[in-house]
Design a protein around this motif. Structure first.
Motif, mmCIF file in Angstrom:
data_model
loop_
_atom_site.group_PDB
_atom_site.id
_atom_site.type_symbol
_atom_site.label_atom_id
_atom_site.label_comp_id
_atom_site.label_asym_id
_atom_site.label_seq_id
_atom_site.Cartn_x
_atom_site.Cartn_y
_atom_site.Cartn_z
ATOM 1 N N LEU A 30 37.684 59.000 69.278
ATOM 2 C CA LEU A 30 39.087 58.738 68.816
ATOM 3 C C LEU A 30 38.948 58.180 67.578
ATOM 4 O O LEU A 30 39.881 58.613 66.639
ATOM 5 C CB LEU A 30 39.510 57.649 69.880
ATOM 6 N N TYR A 31 37.958 57.485 66.920
ATOM 7 C CA TYR A 31 37.883 56.585 65.743
ATOM 8 C C TYR A 31 37.777 57.598 65.008
ATOM 9 O O TYR A 31 38.364 57.597 63.612
ATOM 10 C CB TYR A 31 36.662 55.458 66.043
ATOM 11 N N LYS A 36 42.698 63.332 68.450
ATOM 12 C CA LYS A 36 43.874 62.655 67.902
ATOM 13 C C LYS A 36 44.237 61.448 69.023
ATOM 14 O O LYS A 36 43.667 61.425 70.092
ATOM 15 C CB LYS A 36 44.890 63.552 67.785
ATOM 16 N N GLU A 37 45.106 60.736 68.873
ATOM 17 C CA GLU A 37 45.675 59.724 69.445
ATOM 18 C C GLU A 37 45.916 60.122 70.993
ATOM 19 O O GLU A 37 46.367 60.971 71.149
ATOM 20 C CB GLU A 37 46.817 59.051 69.023
ATOM 21 N N TYR A 48 45.416 53.926 78.278
ATOM 22 C CA TYR A 48 45.487 55.285 77.884
ATOM 23 C C TYR A 48 45.007 56.344 78.572
ATOM 24 O O TYR A 48 43.835 56.199 79.478
ATOM 25 C CB TYR A 48 44.786 55.376 76.258
ATOM 26 N N ARG A 68 42.377 48.094 69.356
ATOM 27 C CA ARG A 68 42.386 48.479 68.017
ATOM 28 C C ARG A 68 41.614 47.075 67.273
ATOM 29 O O ARG A 68 42.270 46.117 67.128
ATOM 30 C CB ARG A 68 43.464 48.777 67.138
ATOM 31 N N ILE A 75 37.649 50.999 67.089
ATOM 32 C CA ILE A 75 38.288 51.359 68.527
ATOM 33 C C ILE A 75 37.116 50.656 69.529
ATOM 34 O O ILE A 75 36.217 51.135 69.634
ATOM 35 C CB ILE A 75 38.988 52.494 68.694
#
Length: 606
Positions: A30-31, A36-37, A48, A68, A75
């Motif tokens: 992710l980072y 992507k998000e 999530y 975050r 993350i």
């Protein structure tokens, strides 16, 4: 070791290690923007999901909680384990290859690279489970009662960000047990005699000759090895050969086959094991002399892959070792603030020798590139004075055998705020001084730094590993000039694309320092201190900003350099360590990330 993998896969330690691998994997995917998000399920609960599909085409979701961080926008997964939701129901995610396969559509990665990556993650899971199981059963003394060398072997956690933190590709489980530092093995080195005209040698100004080093290292055994050389090769003149140490694993697994032609011709002569016993440090390929800890450490190439890099020693880095160390040593010795008030310790790499593989045809060279050579580094022990003790910087964020932070007693004795501030002053200001005054950026991750304490109070810093861990910009003039370095061959970038000492932009030198020192090293320590002592990230970075500003205010005449190498910049460039394993299209695998010090820039400008 028959059946060891099967036993580990059903051990109590397996699930804990698997959760760590999953956590670091998802955080980095992710980072670094590889995924992507994620889909937001419950914003209030920071929950999530990653959507994927099974091989049969059915929908699946991997659900987790994350936050975050202030530290470079990192993350962090929180709460329980990663959960997998499918038509069959809800269960903890228990298969890394299946996870990568099912979310593969979210990543622009080739199937071949994804398969290789899955293998590295599985190897990490296997090797770390072996470590965890062995350590749980081992009768180890408390780290607090051990000296620096014991501390080195006690660092078992591996890289805190990289998901392949203990992959050790090339090691079997038996190899891991025999040569992994956490298992505290002791072994003697293999020695080869190589014709002098087939070697490249680099010596520090502190050494008169390579022969002097060999006499100090081998003592009376030097005579025995010379006799073996005479007996092995008829009519040989020992003066035509030099001795080169080899890691036992490297000899057995790599060189005994790759160098068959040289062994047959007599260019290389096998002499057998000799000398003192050694124990691996946390970096695996750097070894400590167990009988004579004051003797130099020896760093030997190993054809394994761990985290992002192969662990060979390329010829140009061996040649550069002593040259860069001497140059850096002269800088520190000539700087009254560093050598006097700060007492900065630079452990020089005093000698390096490499088999001159570049004389071979391309196909044969590839077999031995960076695989045969050695670097000797000064030992820390002679540099300590009475009352001082030292430990690797990695130990600051570790728990002892009782599950308590190693630093807990010192924090309690001196107070958390005072101890943390002193730690930052001792460790960060010398490195920034090297950057500001001398234009030098050091790869100051926790493995390359040693903290010297007096009764638990941070006193000064020791640094190591310069042959490929220094960056500078020739555009910034220096009164000592710059070392006459050897440049990497064109094919080296296929081995390590981010290995080049000279930078064109001064900001790249700054980012090189801050990437290792702050992005990984001090960020991870900030997370640890917050978890165990309650000091928030905000207070951590504000304290560091105050320490940096205090240094700058003490030397206001360097304001132009502070602006040129602005550590309070809004963002910096850092490596994408996971992307490096799965993306062969990008030249550098870097991205820009927010700088937590920037929030305190107003303090800097006052």
């Amino acid at each position: 070791m028959n059946g060891e993998a099967a036993r580990l896969a059903r051990s109590e330690e397996w699930s804990g290690v698997r959760r760590r691998v999953f956590r670091q994997l998802i955080e980095s995917l992710l980072y670094e923007g590889i995924i992507k998000e994620p889909l937001i399920l419950e914003e209030a609960e920071a929950q999530y999901a990653l959507r994927g599909q099974t091989e049969a085409g059915a929908q699946v979701q991997y659900v987790f909680r994350a936050v975050r961080k202030q530290s470079f926008g990192r993350i962090g997964l929180t709460g329980g384990p990663v959960m997998r939701f499918s038509a069959e129901g809800e269960a903890e995610a228990d298969s890394i290859p299946r996870f990568l396969m099912e979310i593969g559509a979210l990543m622009d990665v080739s199937k071949a690279l994804l398969t290789r990556f899955a293998e590295e993650l599985q190897q990490t899971l296997l090797k770390d489970a072996q470590s965890a199981r062995w350590l749980a059963a081992a009768d180890l003394s408390e780290p607090e009662s051990q000296d620096y060398d014991a501390w080195e072997s006690a660092q078992v956690e591996g890289h805190p960000y990289h998901p392949c933190y203990k992959s050790r590709i090339g090691f079997t489980l038996a190899d891991n047990l025999a040569y992994g530092p956490e298992f505290r093995p002791e072994f003697r080195l293999i020695w080869l005699a190589i014709r002098s005209d087939a070697t490249v040698l680099s010596l520090s100004d502190s050494l008169r000759s390579y022969a002097e080093l060999m006499e100090a290292e081998l003592g009376e055994e030097l005579t025995r090895l010379t006799a073996v050389l005479r007996e092995t090769v008829a009519a040989v003149d020992p003066a035509d050969y030099v001795l080169v140490p080899v890691h036992p694993w490297q000899w057995e697994r790599i060189l005994s086959v790759a160098c068959l032609d040289q062994l047959a011709s007599g260019e290389i002569v096998y002499l057998g094991q000799a000398g003192d016993e050694y124990r691996p440090q946390q970096s695996i390929r750097t070894l400590t002399n167990r009988r004579h800890p004051g003797k130099p450490y020896v760093k030997l190439p190993m054809n394994i892959v761990n985290t992002s890099s192969g662990r060979i020693l390329a010829q140009h880095t061996i040649v550069n070792a002593a040259r860069i160390s001497d140059w850096l040593g002269r800088i520190v010795e000539g700087d009254a603030w560093l050598s006097g008030e700060q007492g900065l310790i630079v452990l020089r790499e005093i000698a390096g020798i490499s088999y001159h593989h570049q004389k071979l045809p391309d196909m044969l060279e590839r077999q031995v590139y960076g695989s045969l050579g050695a670097i000797w580094r000064e030992s820390l022990h002679p540099r300590l004075v009475a009352g001082e003790a030292a430990l690797p910087f990695t130990a600051l964020g570790q728990l002892d055998r009782r599950g308590q932070p190693v630093i807990a007693a010192w924090v309690q004795r001196y107070g958390l705020d005072a101890w943390v501030r002193q730690l930052m002053q001792v460790t960060v200001t010398p490195l920034l001084h090297l950057l500001y005054v001398h234009g030098v950026g050091l790869e100051s991750h926790a493995q390359n730094m040693m903290l010297v304490l007096e009764q638990g109070w941070p006193k000064r810093l020791a640094l190591k590993d310069f042959h490929d861990g220094v960056r500078y910009c020739p555009a910034i003039p220096h009164p000592l000039g710059y070392p006459d370095i050897s440049y990497p061959p064109a094919n080296h970038h296929g081995v390590n694309r981010n290995s080049f000492i000279e930078k064109q932009d001064p900001a790249e030198v700054r980012d090189f320092l801050l990437d290792a020192l702050l992005f990984i090293n001090l960020s991870e320590l900030a997370f640890f201190v917050e978890e165990h002592f309650g000091l928030s990230e905000q207070v951590w970075w504000r304290t560091l900003a105050e320490v940096i500003v205090a240094y700058q205010e003490r030397f206001p005449e360097r304001r132009e350099r502070y602006e040129q190498l602005d550590v309070f910049a809004p963002d910096i460039e850092v490596e994408q360590l996971t992307r490096r394993r799965i993306d062969e299209r990008s030249a550098d695998c870097v991205h820009r990330v927010s700088n937590p010090l920037h929030a305190y820039r107003r303090v800097h400008q006052d």
